[in-house]
Enzyme design. Structure first.
Site, short mmCIF file in Angstrom:
data_model
loop_
_atom_site.label_atom_id
_atom_site.label_comp_id
_atom_site.label_asym_id
_atom_site.label_seq_id
_atom_site.Cartn_x
_atom_site.Cartn_y
_atom_site.Cartn_z
CB VAL A 59 -23.81 18.58 -11.19
CG1 VAL A 59 -23.17 17.55 -9.98
CG2 VAL A 59 -23.29 18.14 -12.49
CG ASN B 63 -17.96 11.76 -3.85
OD1 ASN B 63 -17.43 11.55 -5.13
ND2 ASN B 63 -18.71 10.87 -3.41
CG MET C 17 -14.78 9.60 -7.24
SD MET C 17 -13.66 10.11 -8.53
CE MET C 17 -12.79 11.24 -7.75
CB VAL C 18 -13.43 7.90 -0.21
CG1 VAL C 18 -13.05 6.83 0.94
CG2 VAL C 18 -11.92 8.44 -0.57
CB VAL D 99 -37.84 21.74 -5.95
CG1 VAL D 99 -39.17 21.46 -4.99
CG2 VAL D 99 -37.89 20.78 -6.71
CG HIS E 117 -18.27 12.88 5.23
ND1 HIS E 117 -17.37 12.06 6.07
CD2 HIS E 117 -17.96 12.80 3.99
CE1 HIS E 117 -16.53 11.88 4.95
NE2 HIS E 117 -16.79 12.16 3.77
#
EC number: 1.1.99.1
Length: 560
Positions: A84, A92, A94-95, A220, A469
């Site tokens: 997106v 995520n 937002m940390v 792609v 992560h």
């Protein structure tokens, strides 16, 4: 007709949006930004408290999954990546954690010359507007809004910080400043109550630039090479396969899964991996897709003795009230990710900088938003953040729609298993401090019966989850396994760069959105040929006796 641009950036995520902004800001260079996903306008993306929805929605998420992990009971692990505008910064938690200063010094030691803390700190500052103003460590003029949520109104947040201090750890008012080690308020990428993704911060304000073209829903297929030079990109949109050319450079910012996969689809990578997938080897580069690293964590859950937890806000009536307050006012519980206090500690004496991270949540629930149990509760998300185990991303075939083979080899190394034993024992000690007495009920998970090394290992194998992560799969450096050089250029290929979290040499102690944005900011200056920002001489606070002790002072209260 083949269209031509100066720069083609693949992936409108945490790095790609930054690059699209910076590379087009002179008004002269034409930039094409390609994104496989679509709009990020959804309320569920923009409302911080709704973070579990986009994270678990295939419309916004590539929904990658690992191979059976041999050291985690052969479980397949969920590996969400943003699909997106804004990429993973739109799905995520937002940390906002930069990582420890020593993490970046480690990058330089690994061969990423010029990427030590002194040179990275100015770009962290450039990227952000810190709600409390600027100083030697913080910026106040950048696109990225950073604040501390609802200022820890729930009493459990402060109790957790106090418990950490009582256990002998320092307090830190700003873990992104001089001192990471300790307990304090958590920071998040939220502005005026709205998720401040890189799409909101960097892309949306410049979409009207005449020299910037953004194409969504573009899958792609490969980078187009002429000899050892990247000259364009082939992509598919609405069933039509198109080729676009780059006069200057192609930059892959497709993330730690997407970027190595695209290199391999383009014939760049390990010979045996490409040949097994039936892809012609155009440039042998053995490090592509190797060195994959990630953070693991588990939920340390307790019942809460007082009726103050957010478990009381999970009913539909409460959710509607929270949603309405956010929709009309952008305030209240809808305007935070609820991780408002945290901690960073060292697992043992002899560890130089923090390797364990805590996110504190005044509720007991999962990332998918499901309630953990009836009644009040709270939890720590705890994990070891400097793993020794390494995995890979390998292309399976020449079909760009087929997800690559992902294997993290989580907990392969004994040092990682030992560190999670430390996570369990040190967490119990913290939560059993006096500050938590009035709130701490029964331990739900792992459970008091989980105590020996063998019991902890078994619990961790079955309960640990990815902290989402993934990184380091196209590492930066100069050794034979490096994929890009310190200028972010792919070794042996002209006019091709990779700029995202895949080029980290090692994974930092913290969440990855902040360092990914920093890497893109610095890479943009490198690409444009600008003089780098002047290095910082801001001091870093460290425990001078780290070799002899695990924390600065003895615990005020022994483990109950």
């Amino acid at each position: 007709m083949t269209q031509t641009y100066d720069y083609i950036v693949v992936g409108a995520g945490s790095a790609g949006c930054v690059l699209a902004n910076r590379l087009s800001e002179d008004g002269k260079c034409s930039v094409l930004l390609l994104e496989n996903g679509g709009s990020d306008r959804s309320i569920f993306i923009q409302m911080p408290t709704a973070l579990s929805i986009p994270m678990n929605t295939s419309k916004y998420n590539w929904q990658f999954e690992s191979e059976p992990e041999p050291y985690l009971n052969n479980r397949r692990m969920h590996c969400p990546r943003g699909k997106v505008l804004g990429g993973s910064s739109s799905i995520n938690g937002m940390v906002y954690v930069r990582g420890h200063a020593k993490d970046f010094d480690e990058w330089q030691e690994e061969g990423a010359e010029g990427w030590d803390y002194r040179h990275c700190l100015p770009y962290f500052k450039k990227a952000e507007t810190w709600t409390f103003g600027s100083d030697s460590y913080r910026g106040d003029r950048g696109p990225l809004g950073v604040n501390t949520g609802n200022q820890m109104k729930n009493p459990l947040y402060r109790a957790f910080i106090d418990a950490g201090v009582q256990a002998g750890y320092p307090a830190t008012a700003d873990y992104n400043g001089a001192q990471q080690e300790g307990f304090g308020p958590m920071q998040m990428t939220i502005k005026n109550g709205v998720r401040w993704s890189t799409s909101n911060a960097y892309l949306r304000p410049v979409r009207s630039r005449s020299n910037l073209t953004v194409v969504t829903h573009a899958l792609v297929h490969r980078v187009v090479l002429e000899g050892k030079r990247a000259v364009g990109v082939q992509y598919e949109r609405k069933g039509e396969v198109l080729t676009v050319r780059a006069d200057r450079e192609v930059v892959l910012s497709a993330g730690s899964i997407g970027s190595p996969h695209l290199l391999q689809l383009s014939g760049i990578g390990r010979r045996d991996v490409l040949e097994k997938a039936g892809i012609e080897v155009l440039h042998e580069l053995p490090g592509v897709g190797e060195n994959l690293q990630d953070h693991l964590e588990f939920y340390f859950q307790f019942r809460c003795l007082k009726p103050v937890s957010l478990n009381r806000k999970l009913g539909w009536a409460s959710r509607l009230q929270i949603g309405a307050q956010w929709f009309f006012l952008k305030k209240g519980l809808g305007a935070t990710n609820h991780f408002e206090s945290c901690g960073f500690i060292r697992s043992k004496a002899g560890v130089e900088w923090p390797d364990i991270q805590y996110h504190f949540l005044p509720a007991a629930m999962r990332y998918d938003g499901k309630e953990a149990f009836a009644g009040d509760g709270f939890q720590l998300h705890v994990g070891h953040n400097k793993p020794k185990s390494r995995g890979h991303v390998h292309v399976r075939s020449g079909d760009p729609r087929q997800h690559p083979e992902i294997l993290f080899n989580y907990l392969k190394e004994e040092a990682d298993r030992e560190a999670f034993r430390d996570c369990v024992r040190l967490s119990r000690e913290i939560i059993h401090q006096q500050a938590m007495d009035e709130y701490r009920g029964a331990e739900i998970q792992p459970g008091v019966e989980v105590d020996t090394d063998e019991e902890i290992d078994a619990f961790v194998r079955g309960a640990v989850e990815s902290a989402y992560h993934p990184s380091c799969s196209c590492k930066m450096g100069t050794d034979e396994m490096a994929v890009v050089d310190p200028q972010t250029r792919v070794h042996g290929i002209q006019s091709l760069r990779v700029v995202d979290s895949s080029i980290f040499p090692t994974i930092p102690n913290g969440n990855l959105n902040a360092p990914t944005i920093m890497v893109a900011e610095r890479a943009a200056d490198i690409i444009r040929g600008f003089e780098p920002l002047a290095p910082s001489n801001a001091p870093v606070s460290m425990d001078e006796q780290w070799q002899a002790r695990q924390r600065p002072r003895e615990a005020a209260r022994a483990l109950a």
